[in-house]
Design a protein around this motif. Structure first.
Motif, PDB file in Angstrom:
ATOM      1  N   LEU A 104      48.561  21.556  51.623  1.00 52.87           N
ATOM      2  CA  LEU A 104      48.114  21.688  50.237  1.00 52.87           C
ATOM      3  C   LEU A 104      46.865  20.860  49.974  1.00 52.87           C
ATOM      4  O   LEU A 104      46.229  20.998  48.932  1.00 52.87           O
ATOM      5  N   GLU A 105      46.554  19.975  50.905  1.00 52.88           N
ATOM      6  CA  GLU A 105      45.312  19.201  50.870  1.00 52.88           C
ATOM      7  C   GLU A 105      44.969  18.877  52.311  1.00 52.88           C
ATOM      8  O   GLU A 105      45.782  19.114  53.209  1.00 52.88           O
ATOM      9  N   ASP A 106      43.772  18.386  52.564  1.00 50.79           N
ATOM     10  CA  ASP A 106      43.437  17.976  53.929  1.00 50.79           C
ATOM     11  C   ASP A 106      44.496  16.984  54.405  1.00 50.79           C
ATOM     12  O   ASP A 106      44.837  16.033  53.684  1.00 50.79           O
ATOM     13  N   THR A 107      45.041  17.240  55.577  1.00 50.50           N
ATOM     14  CA  THR A 107      46.228  16.512  56.031  1.00 50.50           C
ATOM     15  C   THR A 107      46.071  16.063  57.478  1.00 50.50           C
ATOM     16  O   THR A 107      45.601  16.828  58.323  1.00 50.50           O
ATOM     17  N   GLN A 108      46.476  14.821  57.732  1.00 49.75           N
ATOM     18  CA  GLN A 108      46.490  14.279  59.088  1.00 49.75           C
ATOM     19  C   GLN A 108      47.945  14.187  59.544  1.00 49.75           C
ATOM     20  O   GLN A 108      48.779  13.634  58.820  1.00 49.75           O
ATOM     21  N   ILE A 109      48.221  14.726  60.720  1.00 50.93           N
ATOM     22  CA  ILE A 109      49.589  14.699  61.234  1.00 50.93           C
ATOM     23  C   ILE A 109      49.617  14.194  62.672  1.00 50.93           C
ATOM     24  O   ILE A 109      48.589  14.169  63.353  1.00 50.93           O
ATOM     25  N   LEU A 110      50.811  13.813  63.101  1.00 54.78           N
ATOM     26  CA  LEU A 110      51.081  13.531  64.505  1.00 54.78           C
ATOM     27  C   LEU A 110      52.140  14.538  64.941  1.00 54.78           C
ATOM     28  O   LEU A 110      53.189  14.659  64.305  1.00 54.78           O
ATOM     29  N   GLU A 111      51.852  15.267  66.002  1.00 59.72           N
ATOM     30  CA  GLU A 111      52.747  16.323  66.468  1.00 59.72           C
ATOM     31  C   GLU A 111      53.571  15.835  67.650  1.00 59.72           C
ATOM     32  O   GLU A 111      53.047  15.203  68.577  1.00 59.72           O
TER      33      GLU A 111
END
Length: 196
Positions: A104-111
């Motif tokens: 829903l917004e620029d998002t940083q994740i760890l997969e």
């Protein structure tokens, strides 16, 4: 990502709430994580795909939803900073998902892929304990949501949700909150206008 300094501090704090890891164990855990960036409106998962990973949100907001037989989006879950999100049925059973996970917004994740999680749990049994506790917490939250939906009036449900999740008011559109709570956007608008 090879030492404690390279693990995002929020993830480290999150993990340490559940299990105590040594420097070596932290380095091992981190070695299995893959950083990813999502743009607003980018999909992490689409219906028809098999979900193969679990995702820790460093910063951002995502929603998990499906499209019902009438063509309406039904939101079943949100994820914000320092939460994990996945399609558990798809990732565990290796079945095709009927859900979407969208930023829903620029998002940083760890997969963390399910394959890597299984390897990690063999090498680091505390990881198995960590993810069991995460699943327990998730189940408790889902159970509480169902109890609220069955026992509270619409207005009480909305106010309870907002008071427990103040971040959502600023970061998630009102119509999405309405969908998540099983309400029409018009009903939520009436509630909010009465509070002003």
């Amino acid at each position: 990502m090879e030492n404690r300094n390279t693990m995002h501090p929020d993830l480290l704090d999150y993990i340490q709430r559940y299990v105590d890891l040594s420097e070596e164990e932290i380095a091992l855990f981190v070695s299995y994580l893959k950083p990813r960036n999502l743009k607003k409106k980018e999909f992490l998962l689409e219906a028809g795909q098999v979900c193969r990973s679990r995702y820790f949100i460093i910063k951002g907001v995502v929603r998990q939803f499906y499209i019902d037989k009438k063509g309406n989006e039904q939101i079943i879950h949100f994820g914000v900073d320092n939460w994990w999100i996945t399609d558990y049925e798809s990732v565990i059973n290796k079945t095709v998902s009927n859900c979407y996970i969208e930023a829903l917004e620029d998002t940083q994740i760890l997969e963390l892929s399910e394959e890597d999680l299984n390897r990690l749990c063999v090498e680091l049994p505390k990881a198995d304990q960590l993810f069991r506790k995460i699943m327990e917490k998730t189940y408790i939250a889902i159970q509480a949501r169902l109890e609220f939906m069955m026992s509270l009036s619409g207005e009480e449900l909305f106010q309870t949700f907002i008071s427990h999740n103040p971040d959502f008011v600023q970061r998630v559109p009102q119509y999405m909150i309405a969908s998540y709570l099983g309400m029409s956007p018009e009903f939520v608008s009436k509630i909010r206008s009465r509070k002003k």
